[in-house]
Design an enzyme around this catalytic site. Structure first.
Site, short mmCIF file in Angstrom:
data_model
loop_
_atom_site.label_atom_id
_atom_site.label_comp_id
_atom_site.label_asym_id
_atom_site.label_seq_id
_atom_site.Cartn_x
_atom_site.Cartn_y
_atom_site.Cartn_z
N THR A 1 0.87 -1.18 0.00
CA THR A 1 0.00 0.00 0.00
C THR A 1 0.90 1.22 0.00
O THR A 1 2.12 1.10 0.15
CB THR A 1 -0.87 0.04 1.27
N VAL B 1 7.45 -2.36 7.15
CA VAL B 1 7.41 -0.90 7.20
C VAL B 1 8.04 -0.32 5.93
O VAL B 1 9.20 -0.61 5.61
CB VAL B 1 8.11 -0.36 8.46
N LYS B 2 7.24 0.47 5.23
CA LYS B 2 7.71 1.05 3.96
C LYS B 2 8.31 2.43 4.25
O LYS B 2 7.66 3.29 4.85
CB LYS B 2 6.50 1.16 3.02
N VAL B 3 9.54 2.60 3.81
CA VAL B 3 10.32 3.80 4.16
C VAL B 3 10.84 4.45 2.87
O VAL B 3 11.37 3.75 2.00
CB VAL B 3 11.54 3.37 5.04
#
Ligand code: G3P
Length: 225
Positions: free
Chosen positions: A27, A87-89
């Protein structure tokens, strides 16, 4: 190659999951906002619903903060929602520091907004589990997105980097085929691109003929009785 779906839409995730080929979900804030999700509690609930639906597959949830402390605080909260949260960083200086912090603290990460091999090397060095090159947006700028996947795959294999290449910003079924050809580990796709893989006119023509002939066969069986 793993198949992820690139959406926050529950109905679309369910449709891809029901096909039996879904390995995970990605997402981003744009996709979440499109679903009308507002507020910290609703965001957490939505990620939880996605994790429970795909059961066992990685689900990327993006931090909204852009500073190191904010990214770490947010990432810790996201990771606490469900064990499958990744976790998208973003690929920034603070993002690289956050990737390293998450990696040192056992939190899985996906480095997003990657548009060059140099950025992919940095993400791998910082310990990202996934790197997300945006191939559609690269094509939109008249560069070659698939070529970037190939270059990163070559570098990672030469250097022994363990980071998985997650081809993102997929626009069509051909992107998926090309990414598989050049060694992407994962393709994250809109539902339309996944369903587009099914299409071939010769399949439709062939099936129509088989169905027609099967009817004749059933008619012959009835005549024998
Ligand atoms: O999640 C990142 C990504 O896949 C973005 O795709 O179509 O907005 O370029 P797109």
């Amino acid at each position: 190659m793993k198949f992820f779906i690139d959406t926050a839409n529950i109905a679309q995730i369910k449709e891809a999951h029901d096909l039996g080929i879904l390995d995970g979900v990605t997402t981003n804030p744009s996709l979440m906002a499109k679903e009308g999700i507002r507020g910290e509690e609703a965001i957490a609930q939505h990620y939880l619903a996605i994790c429970e639906l795909v059961d066992g597959g990685d689900v990327s949830a993006e931090v909204i903060s852009t500073d190191l402390e904010g990214m770490i605080e947010e990432g810790k909260k996201l990771a606490a929602i469900h064990p499958n949260i990744v976790v998208k960083v973003p690929m920034t200086k603070d993002g690289v520091k956050a990737l390293k912090w998450f990696s040192d603290n056992g939190i899985k990460t996906n480095c997003t907004l990657v548009f060059s091999a140099g950025q992919a090397i940095l993400a791998a060095k910082a310990g990202a589990n996934y790197v997300s090159p945006f191939i559609g947006r690269i094509d939109d700028s008249s560069w070659d997105g698939v070529q970037l996947i190939e270059q990163i795959a070559h570098i990672y294999s030469l250097q022994g980097f363990k980071t998985e290449i997650l081809a993102a910003s997929i626009r069509n079924p051909l992107h998926i085929v090309k990414c598989a050809e050049v060694g992407a580990d994962v393709c994250t796709c809109p539902l339309d691109a996944i369903l587009g893989l099914l299409k071939h006119p010769l399949t439709d023509i062939g099936l129509a003929k088989f169905v027609e002939d099967a009817k004749k066969m059933q008619a012959d069986t009835a005549a024998v009785k």
